[in-house]
Design an enzyme around this catalytic site. Structure first.
Site, short mmCIF file in Angstrom:
data_model
loop_
_atom_site.label_atom_id
_atom_site.label_comp_id
_atom_site.label_asym_id
_atom_site.label_seq_id
_atom_site.Cartn_x
_atom_site.Cartn_y
_atom_site.Cartn_z
N SER A 124 0.84 -1.20 0.00
CA SER A 124 0.00 0.00 0.00
C SER A 124 0.87 1.25 0.00
O SER A 124 1.98 1.26 0.57
CB SER A 124 -0.84 -0.02 1.28
OG SER A 124 -1.47 1.22 1.48
N TYR A 148 -1.99 -0.86 10.88
CA TYR A 148 -2.27 -1.42 9.54
C TYR A 148 -1.07 -1.17 8.61
O TYR A 148 -0.54 -2.10 7.99
CB TYR A 148 -3.55 -0.82 8.94
CG TYR A 148 -3.65 -1.11 7.46
CD1 TYR A 148 -3.95 -2.40 7.01
CD2 TYR A 148 -3.40 -0.12 6.51
CE1 TYR A 148 -3.99 -2.68 5.65
CE2 TYR A 148 -3.44 -0.39 5.16
CZ TYR A 148 -3.74 -1.67 4.73
OH TYR A 148 -3.77 -1.95 3.38
N LYS A 152 1.89 -3.78 6.83
CA LYS A 152 2.29 -3.87 5.42
C LYS A 152 3.81 -3.72 5.28
O LYS A 152 4.48 -4.43 4.53
CB LYS A 152 1.58 -2.80 4.59
CG LYS A 152 0.10 -3.02 4.43
CD LYS A 152 -0.19 -4.22 3.54
CE LYS A 152 -1.65 -4.62 3.53
NZ LYS A 152 -1.92 -5.90 2.89
P1 NAD Z 1 -11.15 -6.79 1.05
O1 NAD Z 1 -11.39 -6.77 2.53
O2 NAD Z 1 -12.30 -6.53 0.15
O3 NAD Z 1 -10.50 -8.20 0.64
C1 NAD Z 1 -9.66 -8.92 1.49
C2 NAD Z 1 -10.19 -10.34 1.54
O4 NAD Z 1 -9.34 -11.14 2.37
C3 NAD Z 1 -11.60 -10.45 2.11
O5 NAD Z 1 -12.41 -11.21 1.24
C4 NAD Z 1 -11.41 -11.14 3.46
O6 NAD Z 1 -12.53 -11.95 3.79
C5 NAD Z 1 -10.15 -11.96 3.20
N1 NAD Z 1 -9.35 -12.28 4.39
C6 NAD Z 1 -8.90 -11.42 5.34
N2 NAD Z 1 -8.14 -12.09 6.23
C7 NAD Z 1 -8.11 -13.39 5.83
C8 NAD Z 1 -7.50 -14.56 6.35
N3 NAD Z 1 -6.77 -14.53 7.48
N4 NAD Z 1 -7.67 -15.71 5.69
C9 NAD Z 1 -8.41 -15.76 4.56
N5 NAD Z 1 -9.02 -14.70 4.03
C10 NAD Z 1 -8.87 -13.52 4.66
O7 NAD Z 1 -9.95 -5.77 0.76
P2 NAD Z 1 -9.39 -5.25 -0.64
O8 NAD Z 1 -9.70 -3.81 -0.73
O9 NAD Z 1 -9.75 -6.17 -1.74
O10 NAD Z 1 -7.83 -5.35 -0.33
C11 NAD Z 1 -7.05 -6.46 -0.70
C12 NAD Z 1 -5.64 -6.25 -0.20
O11 NAD Z 1 -5.12 -5.04 -0.71
C13 NAD Z 1 -5.52 -6.15 1.33
O12 NAD Z 1 -4.36 -6.83 1.74
C14 NAD Z 1 -5.39 -4.67 1.58
O13 NAD Z 1 -4.67 -4.39 2.75
C15 NAD Z 1 -4.61 -4.23 0.35
N6 NAD Z 1 -4.83 -2.82 0.00
C16 NAD Z 1 -6.11 -2.35 -0.13
C17 NAD Z 1 -6.31 -1.01 -0.42
C18 NAD Z 1 -7.71 -0.44 -0.52
O14 NAD Z 1 -7.88 0.76 -0.32
N7 NAD Z 1 -8.73 -1.23 -0.84
C19 NAD Z 1 -5.21 -0.16 -0.61
C20 NAD Z 1 -3.93 -0.69 -0.49
C21 NAD Z 1 -3.76 -2.02 -0.17
C1 WQD Z 2 -9.25 9.83 0.87
C2 WQD Z 2 -9.41 11.33 1.13
C3 WQD Z 2 -9.66 11.84 3.47
C4 WQD Z 2 -13.49 9.76 3.97
C5 WQD Z 2 -6.75 4.83 3.14
C6 WQD Z 2 -5.73 4.07 3.96
C7 WQD Z 2 -4.64 3.56 3.08
C8 WQD Z 2 -5.19 2.76 1.89
C9 WQD Z 2 -6.29 3.48 1.19
C10 WQD Z 2 -5.13 0.43 2.35
C11 WQD Z 2 -8.63 11.82 2.33
C12 WQD Z 2 -10.92 12.18 2.72
C13 WQD Z 2 -12.34 10.29 3.44
C14 WQD Z 2 -14.52 10.64 4.39
C15 WQD Z 2 -13.15 12.50 3.70
N1 WQD Z 2 -5.76 1.53 2.31
N2 WQD Z 2 -12.16 11.64 3.30
N3 WQD Z 2 -14.32 12.00 4.24
O1 WQD Z 2 -6.93 7.92 3.76
O2 WQD Z 2 -5.94 8.11 1.44
O3 WQD Z 2 -6.11 5.91 2.50
O4 WQD Z 2 -7.27 3.94 2.13
O5 WQD Z 2 -3.96 0.26 2.19
O6 WQD Z 2 -3.83 2.79 3.88
O7 WQD Z 2 -5.21 4.96 4.93
O8 WQD Z 2 -8.18 7.01 1.73
O9 WQD Z 2 -10.52 7.04 1.00
O10 WQD Z 2 -10.00 7.12 3.48
O11 WQD Z 2 -9.51 9.10 2.08
O12 WQD Z 2 -13.02 13.72 3.59
O13 WQD Z 2 -15.58 10.22 4.90
O14 WQD Z 2 -10.79 11.56 1.45
O15 WQD Z 2 -9.40 12.80 4.45
O16 WQD Z 2 -8.20 13.12 2.04
P1 WQD Z 2 -6.74 7.34 2.43
P2 WQD Z 2 -9.62 7.49 2.10
#
Ligand code: NAD
Ligand code: WQD
Length: 337
Positions: A124, A148, A152
């Site tokens: 991330s 979190y 990562k």
């Molecule tokens: P998500 O929660 O929709 O998907 C994650 C999936 O993993 C879910 O289906 C959950 O049930 C499953 N899971 C969690 N822990 C588990 C375990 N111990 N065993 C088996 N299954 C498990 O999330 P997403 O948005 O699809 O994110 C996928 C990955 O990408 C995550 O690792 C997340 O940290 C990373 N990521 C997400 C974002 C984002 O904003 N969505 C940004 C950066 C990184």
């Molecule tokens: C985006 C912008 C908020 C919600 C997070 C995690 C990051 C990654 C992605 C997994 C920011 C603003 C948001 C709201 C708002 N996840 N906001 N009102 O914070 O960039 O990242 O998700 O890896 O680790 O920290 O994403 O979508 O929460 O926010 O004003 O109700 O929207 O302040 O500027 P962020 P976000």
């Protein structure tokens, strides 16, 4: 040969599976459904007319992982399974370290037992903390501001040590910026369990009438309109990035790290405006205090992925908001509809 997808029933996993099935790759999924429902995979089947092999269970369950590797001819894993709620991670750090860090260790141990050493890891942009300058390059120093993000970062360090100890591992750490949007069909998308933490699902729920108004967290950042700026990336572009990473692993690349972003930042208010246009609905909002831990602006330099993976985002902001709205309006209650 198959690719193992951990967390494949989730948001990014389900979109990646569609792209993999579309190019004829066999897919095996493990998911404990802690943040997803099986309905996503049945929708994947509707989109692709193909089926995945599904195991309901936890990546911490070593016996189950061994069974999966024994029963399938797996050549690589894409490791999405993880918990991702920043606020919850502050409240329950041990849950996050166990799931995200120990879970990855168990997965890697079983992969090594079976001699499968090709891994794509969901990292991330959070690992950049508050960057000193923009756009963000992969070489920028890493830091984290919450458990979190720390989980990562720790996994990235563990994977680097693993590769160092055994260079036959090929590992791609993909640092996603802000994934948004949904598949063109409107059949799969992001379906948060509770009150959405992230901006885009929150705005969608305001547009559909599930929430009254958006709280905009701060308008006093050093950005053009004072609201936070982020690099939103269409989830289908992100999915395609994983296919490119799998190709890269086949070149015996060793350990590689890529930003997956567009390179373009949009503010909260720009997102609100774009969503109003897509949905033809007024998004009510209040400006409130900054959210603790938030940074002003964050966007990628995506050149490394362009050069080394031949990957670049192709969807623009309209594609992101239009597809989000299509998903939300066709599924007002998400997968429980
Ligand atoms: P998500 O929660 O929709 O998907 C994650 C999936 O993993 C879910 O289906 C959950 O049930 C499953 N899971 C969690 N822990 C588990 C375990 N111990 N065993 C088996 N299954 C498990 O999330 P997403 O948005 O699809 O994110 C996928 C990955 O990408 C995550 O690792 C997340 O940290 C990373 N990521 C997400 C974002 C984002 O904003 N969505 C940004 C950066 C990184
Ligand atoms: C985006 C912008 C908020 C919600 C997070 C995690 C990051 C990654 C992605 C997994 C920011 C603003 C948001 C709201 C708002 N996840 N906001 N009102 O914070 O960039 O990242 O998700 O890896 O680790 O920290 O994403 O979508 O929460 O926010 O004003 O109700 O929207 O302040 O500027 P962020 P976000």
């Amino acid at each position: 040969m198959s690719v193992l997808i951990t967390g494949g029933a989730g948001y990014i996993g389900s979109h990646t599976i569609v792209e993999l099935l579309n190019i004829g790759t066999d897919v095996v999924v493990i998911d404990n459904l802690s943040n997803s429902s099986l309905e996503s995979l049945s929708r994947v089947k509707s989109i692709t007319a193909q089926q995945v092999t599904f195991y309901e269970g936890d990546i911490l369950d070593k016996a189950l992982l061994r069974k999966i590797f024994s029963e399938n001819n797996i050549e690589a894993a894409i490791h999405f399974a993880g918990l991702k709620a920043v606020g919850e991670s502050v409240e329950q750090p041990l849950k996050y370290y166990t799931n995200n860090v120990t879970g990855t260790i168990v997965l890697c141990e079983v992969m090594a037992e079976f001699g499968i050493k090709n891994l794509v890891f969901s990292s991330s942009a959070t690992v950049y903390g508050d960057p000193a300058s923009l756009p963000i390059l992969e070489s920028f120093p890493a830091s984290a501001t919450n458990p979190y993000g720390q989980s990562k970062l720790v996994v990235e360090y563990i994977l680097a040590d693993l590769h160092h100890s055994d260079p036959s591992w090929n590992i791609a750490c993909l640092r996603y910026f802000n994934p948004v949007g949904a598949h063109d069909s409107g059949l799969i998308g992001e379906d948060p369990n509770d009150i959405p933490n992230n901006l885009m699902p929150f705005i969608s729920q305001v547009a559909i009438g599930k929430r009254e108004k958006l709280m905009v967290f701060g308008d006093d950042y050093a950005t053009p309109d004072g609201t936070g700026v982020r690099d939103y990336i269409h989830v289908v572009d992100l999915a395609v990035g994983h296919l490119k990473a799998l190709d890269k692993l086949k070149t015996n690349c060793g350990l590689v790290t890529y930003n997956l972003g567009t390179g373009q930042g949009y503010s909260v208010l720009e997102m609100v405006k774009a969503f109003e246009k897509a949905s033809n609905k007024k998004i009510k909002y209040d400006i409130v205090a900054r959210r603790p831990g938030d940074i002003g602006a964050c966007y990628a330099d995506p050149k490394k992925a362009k050069i080394e993976l031949n990957w670049a985002a192709t969807h623009n902001l309209d594609d992101m908001v239009n597809s989000s709205w299509k998903w939300q309006s066709q599924n007002p209650k998400g997968y429980s509809d």
